[in-house]
Design a protein around this motif. Structure first.
Motif, PDB file in Angstrom:
ATOM      1  N   ILE A 355      29.889  13.596  59.375  1.00  0.00           N
ATOM      2  CA  ILE A 355      29.411  14.841  59.758  1.00  0.00           C
ATOM      3  C   ILE A 355      28.789  15.110  61.021  1.00  0.00           C
ATOM      4  N   PHE A 356      28.155  14.306  61.764  1.00  0.00           N
ATOM      5  CA  PHE A 356      27.278  14.311  62.973  1.00  0.00           C
ATOM      6  C   PHE A 356      28.914  14.487  64.076  1.00  0.00           C
ATOM      7  N   VAL A 357      29.788  13.544  63.655  1.00  0.00           N
ATOM      8  CA  VAL A 357      30.782  13.649  64.761  1.00  0.00           C
ATOM      9  C   VAL A 357      31.592  14.862  64.610  1.00  0.00           C
ATOM     10  N   GLN A 358      31.933  15.184  63.371  1.00  0.00           N
ATOM     11  CA  GLN A 358      32.570  16.375  62.888  1.00  0.00           C
ATOM     12  C   GLN A 358      31.943  17.770  63.890  1.00  0.00           C
ATOM     13  N   LEU A 359      30.675  17.872  63.671  1.00  0.00           N
ATOM     14  CA  LEU A 359      29.995  18.897  64.478  1.00  0.00           C
ATOM     15  C   LEU A 359      29.973  18.587  65.716  1.00  0.00           C
TER      16      LEU A 359
END
Lengths: 437, 409
Positions: A355-359
C-alpha cells in the motif's frame, strides 16, 4: 507491480481532477519559484575560471594604522594593495606568475569621421596578466617586463573593440588614441569575461562585459589615467600623488601558485614581508593580518550575492514549504478517503508495504507533473529576471544540471509530502473499514 | 455556538489540523514581512525630492579637455539657452540619484577634520551660475548664491573648492544645529570652512544608501565659477515645460556634440534617471507582491480542499444533525467556526513567527524593525481569507439534505 501501481495512480488522479490539479499547481509554483532563485544564486557563485581557479590566489596585506576605523558601509581599505606593496610583491617574484592590476574607463577617439568618441572599460595590468589568466590571443601577443619597466605606450585590444575600430583588418602595429595619448597595439585577445569578474575592484560592477583594452599599469600611473575603482587613503594624499602613495590602496594583485608547497611558501613570504615592513615602521598591525585567499575563498569573502537575492531565495523556499504543507494536507485527505479501497486490497492480501509503495508512486506522479510545470514556471521566472536592470540579470539561465535538479527536487518534495499521508493510510485497520462498506 | 464538539472533532483529525494551522501560520509570517518590505520599497521609490523633477532634462558632456572645458561653458550655455522651449539652463557637477557621489565629512567645531568620528558626511553639489533656478531649488531661509559668490569660487589643488559660502538642505541644518536657525553658521573640515547663506528644502543625495531617511537628504551646495571648475562641471541641466523635455534634450545633445567634436554627449530626462535608480527596488517590490498573491491563493485552496474533504467525510453526520433539527445556518456556522478556530491558532502562531523572522532579518539583512500594526493587520487579512475560502465548502455542507441520515450509506 510498478506498471500496475502507475496505472492505479493514474486512475486515482483522474478521478479527482480538481484536487490533482491543485496539487500539481502548488508543487509547480513552489518548485518554479525556488528553482528560479536557486539558479540565480548558482550562476552568481559559480566558478568563474573552471580548471584554473584552483591555482589563482590573491595576497592581502594590512598596512592600515592601528586607529583606522572603517566608515559605515564604506569599502574595506585593506581589500586592495598600495603601489609600493604591489611593486614589492611583483619584484619578489615568489609565484609562478603574478600581476598587479586596476580597472579603467577611457575615452577612445577613433580618428574616423563616421565614429564619435566613446568610452570603453579596460584594465591596467602587468606583463604576466595574460598568461596567468590563460587568455587567448587572436593576433600578436602581450607586452614584456621591459615594457612594464619603461611604461611603454602599448595596448592589447579586446576582439570587439578591435573590430569596431579596424574592421576585419589586423590591428597589430596600429595606433589607438586612448584618453589623451597614443598607444601601439601589440595584440588582440578574444573577448574574455569571467563571471563574476573576480579580479576587479570589489566596489565596481562585477557581472559585466569583457574588458576591451589592456595596457601597462606603469603607463597608466605615468599618465595618471582615470581608475574605475576605489581609492582608500589614510594619509594626506592629493589627487596628484595618491597613485604611488604608500598610504593609499587601489590595486588588485593575483598570483599563480601551482603546488601546496608554493602556497605555504607564499603565505610565509607575506608574513615575513609584513613583519619586515612593521620593523621598518611602515606597518602597525600584526603580520598575521596578511592573508592569501584562493579564488573561490576570495569570492566568498567578498560576498557578491546581494541581500535582495538572498531574501528572495528565502522567500521562495518559504513559499515551497507552504506549498508542501498544503500538499501533505490534501494528500492525507485524499488517501484517507480511500480507506475502503485500501482495506479491500489489504483484506485480499496486500501488505502494508505494498500500500505504501502504491501511494508513494501516486505522490511521485504528482511530483513529475509538478516538476514539469515547475520547469515552465522557472523559465518564466528567469526570463523575468533577465528583464531586470541588475548587473547579474543577463546570467540568469538554466544549465543542464539545474534542469535535472528541478525535476529531482520536485519529485523529492512530492514524495516527501506523500510520506506521512501514505504511512497513515497504510495503517488503516481493514476490518473496521470493511464493516462500513 | 457550542465549540466543544468542534474541538473534539479536530482532535480526532489531529494531523490535518496541525498541517493547516502550520500553513496558515507560515503564510501569515511571510505575508507580514513581505508586505513590510514592499512598504519600505514603495516609500523609498516615492521619496520626495525638492527640485523640479518633471521639468528637467540633462546632457552630460564628457571627454573634453579639462583645461578648456571651463572656458567652453559660457559658449555651451548660450547655445542651449537659444533652444526654443528652454526656460533656463545651467551646469552642475552632479544630480540627485545620479550615482555620481562626491562625499565629504564636516563638523561644527573649527578643528573638525574628515577623519573625526563626530563629523557628518554630506554629498557635495557644485553649481554653475543660475543652477538654483534651473534645478528649481526651493529656498526656505536666507538667499541663493549671488554673482560675487560665483566669481569668487574655484578649485585649487585641494579637493574642496576655494569659497566660504554654502547652501544646505533642511535635514543638514537640523542635523548640525538642531532647533536653531542655520543661517550664518559655519561648518568645518580643516583647513576649509563654509558659512551657510541659505537653507533649501530637502534634496536627495546622488546615492541614498540605506542609513535612514534623514541621511538620504544630507546634501550641500557650493557655487563654482566656470573658469575655475577644473572639469568638475559637466552636467548641463535644462528647465522646460514637461511636454517639451524630449525635444529640448535631443536638440541640446546635438548642439553640444556639434560645439564639442571631441566630447561624448549623453542626454536623459530627469524622471527617467529617477526611474532607473529605483528600477531594481521596483522589480523587487513587484516580485514580493506576486509571491504574496500566489501564496495566499495556495493557502486558500488548501483550506478549500481540506474542508471539502471533511464535508464529504461527514455527510452522514451532517444529515443526522439536520434530521434532528439543525438548520442550514447551524451547519454553515459549524464549518465557519471551525475555520475561525483553525485560522485563529494559525495567526497567533504566525504573528510570533513573523516577529521572529523580522528579528532575524534585522540582524542579517539590515532590515528595519517592523511596526507592530503589521501583525494584527495581516492576522485579520488571513482570518478573512479563511472565512472566504471556507464559504464554498460550508454552503455545500449546508445543502446536504436530512434524508441522507436515513440511508445506510
Amino acid at each position: 507491480m510498478f506498471g500496475y501501481y502507475l496505472d492505479l495512480a493514474w486512475r486515482s488522479l483522474k478521478r479527482t481532477p480538481i484536487l490533482t490539479g491543485l496539487m500539481v499547481l502548488a508543487i509547480g509554483l513552489g518548485i518554479g519559484a525556488s528553482m528560479t532563485m536557486l539558479t540565480v544564486l548558482h550562476v552568481m557563485t559559480d566558478d568563474p575560471l573552471p580548471g584554473r581557479s584552483a591555482q589563482l590566489y590573491t595576497p592581502h596585506l594590512d598596512p592600515l594604522p592601528l586607529d583606522h576605523k572603517r566608515r559605515g558601509d564604506g569599502p574595506d581599505a585593506s581589500d586592495n594593495l598600495t603601489w609600493p606593496d604591489a611593486m614589492a610583491l611583483l619584484k619578489a617574484h615568489r609565484a609562478t606568475r603574478q600581476a598587479a592590476m586596476a580597472g579603467g574607463s577611457l575615452l577612445v577617439r577613433p580618428g574616423r569621421t563616421d565614429l564619435r568618441p566613446f568610452y570603453v572599460d579596460g584594465r591596467y595590468a602587468t606583463a604576466d596578466f595574460f598568461a596567468m589568466f590563460g587568455m587567448s590571443f587572436e593576433h600578436g601577443s602581450g607586452w614584456g617586463a621591459a615594457d612594464d619597466a619603461a611604461g611603454a605606450r602599448v595596448v592589447v585590444l579586446g576582439e570587439t573593440l578591435a573590430r569596431k575600430l579596424f574592421g576585419g583588418a589586423d590591428a597589430v602595429g596600429r595606433t589607438v588614441r586612448l584618453g589623451d595619448s597614443d598607444f601601439r597595439v601589440t595584440g588582440v585577445v578574444a573577448d574574455w569575461a569571467p563571471q563574476p569578474m573576480f579580479y576587479a575592484d570589489a566596489s565596481v560592477k562585477r557581472y559585466s562585459d569583457a574588458d576591451q583594452f589592456f595596457l601597462p599599469l606603469s603607463a597608466a600611473v605615468d599618465l595618471k589615467l582615470d581608475v574605475n575603482g576605489n581609492f582608500s587613503s589614510w594619509g594626506q594624499d592629493h589627487a596628484e600623488t595618491r597613485m604611488t602613495s604608500p598610504t593609499t590602496t587601489w590595486l588588485q594583485f593575483w598570483a599563480q601558485l601551482d603546488t601546496p608547497m608554493q602556497v605555504a611558501a607564499y603565505r610565509q613570504y607575506l608574513a615575513d614581508y609584513s613583519a619586515q615592513q612593521k620593523a621598518l615602521g611602515r606597518f602597525q598591525r600584526p603580520p598575521a593580518n596578511a592573508k592569501l585567499y584562493g579564488l573561490m575563498d576570495w569570492l566568498a569573502h567578498e560576498n557578491l550575492v546581494p541581500n535582495d537575492v538572498r531574501l528572495q531565495l528565502w522567500l521562495a523556499l518559504g513559499f515551497l514549504f507552504v506549498c508542501m504543507l498544503n500538499i501533505v494536507a490534501l494528500l492525507l485527505a485524499k488517501f484517507l478517503r480511500r480507506s475502503g479501497e485500501i482495506s479491500v486490497r489489504r483484506a485480499l492480501g496486500a501488505g502494508r508495504r505494498d500500500i505504501f509503495v502504491q501511494l508513494g508512486i501516486e505522490s511521485a506522479l504528482i511530483g513529475v507533473a509538478g516538476g514539469a510545470l515547475g520547469l515552465l514556471v522557472a523559465q518564466l521566472g528567469l526570463w523575468s529576471i533577465r528583464q531586470r536592470p541588475d548587473d547579474y540579470a543577463h546570467l540568469a539561465q538554466m544549465d543542464g544540471a539545474m534542469l535535472l535538479g528541478t525535476l529531482v527536487l520536485a519529485v523529492l518534495a512530492s514524495v516527501l509530502a506523500g510520506l506521512l499521508p501514505a504511512w497513515r493510510a497504510c495503517r488503516v485497520a481493514p476490518a473496521l473499514q470493511l464493516k462500513g462498506v | 455556538m457550542e465549540i466543544r464538539p468542534i474541538l473534539a472533532s479536530l482532535r480526532k483529525h489531529r494531523i490535518p489540523t496541525v498541517l493547516i494551522v502550520l500553513e496558515i501560520a507560515l503564510t501569515c509570517a511571510v505575508l507580514c514581512n513581505a508586505v513590510f518590505m514592499i512598504g519600505q520599497r514603495v516609500a523609498a521609490i516615492r521619496l520626495p525630492n525638492a527640485i523640479d523633477e518633471r521639468n528637467l532634462s540633462m546632457v552630460t558632456l564628457g571627454g573634453t579637455d579639462e583645461k578648456t572645458s571651463g572656458s567652453d561653458i559660457p559658449r555651451n550655455l548660450a547655445a542651449l539657452r537659444g533652444i526654443p522651449g528652454v526656460q533656463s539652463a545651467a551646469v552642475v557637477s552632479t544630480l540627485p540619484l545620479s550615482h555620481n557621489n562626491w562625499g565629504w565629512s564636516f563638523g561644527t567645531r573649527p578643528d573638525a577634520s574628515t577623519f573625526d568620528k563626530k563629523t557628518v558626511n554630506f554629498s557635495l553639489f557644485f553649481l554653475g551660475e543660475g543652477a538654483e533656478q534651473a534645478l528649481g531649488l526651493r529656498l526656505l531661509e536666507g538667499r541663493f548664491f549671488n554673482a560675487d559668490d560665483y566669481a569668487g569660487s574655484s578649485f585649487g589643488s585641494a579637493p574642496l573648492p576655494e569659497t566660504h559660502v554654502t547652501l544646505v538642505t533642511r535635514s543638514v541644518a537640523e542635523r548640525l544645529w538642531p532647533g536653531q536657525s542655520a543661517l550664518g553658521k559655519t561648518y568645518y573640515s580643516m583647513p576649509h570652512y563654509y558659512t551657510v547663506v541659505g537653507v533649501v528644502a530637502d534634496v536627495l543625495r546622488p546615492n541614498i544608501g540605506s542609513q535612514g531617511e534623514d541621511w538620504s537628504y544630507y546634501s550641500a551646495f557650493f557655487p563654482l565659477s566656470a573658469g575655475g571648475s577644473k572639469g568638475n562641471l559637466r552636467r548641463y541641466v535644462l528647465h522646460s515645460a514637461p511636454g517639451d523635455r524630449g525635444r529640448v534634450m535631443r536638440a541640446a545633445e546635438q548642439k553640444l556634440a556639434a560645439l564639442n567634436p571631441n566630447g561624448v554627449t549623453k542626454g536623459m530626462l530627469y524622471t527617467d534617471m529617477r526611474d532607473q535608480y529605483f528600477a531594481d527596488m521596483r522589480s523587487m517590490a513587484w516580485m514580493l507582491v506576486l509571491v504574496c498573491a500566489v501564496m495566499l491563493a495556495v493557502t486558500a485552496f488548501g483550506i478549500v480542499g481540506l474542508t471539502s474533504f471533511w464535508v464529504g467525510q461527514r455527510r452522514r453526520q451532517i444529515g443526522i444533525r439536520r434530521a434532528v433539527g439543525a438548520s442550514r445556518g447551524h451547519i454553515m456556522q459549524y464549518f465557519q467556526t471551525e475555520n475561525f478556530l483553525l485560522s485563529g491558532a494559525g495567526v497567533v502562531l504566525g504573528m510570533a513567527l513573523a516577529y521572529g523572522i523580522n528579528l532575524y532579518l534585522m540582524r542579517h539583512y539590515e532590515t528595519a524593525s517592523m511596526p507592530w500594526y503589521y501583525l494584527p493587520v495581516s492576522a485579520v487579512a488571513l482570518w478573512a481569507l479563511g472565512q472566504l475560502a471556507v464559504l464554498g465548502p460550508a454552503l455545500r455542507a449546508a445543502a446536504v439534505p436530512p434524508v441522507v441520515a436515513t440511508r445506510s450509506v
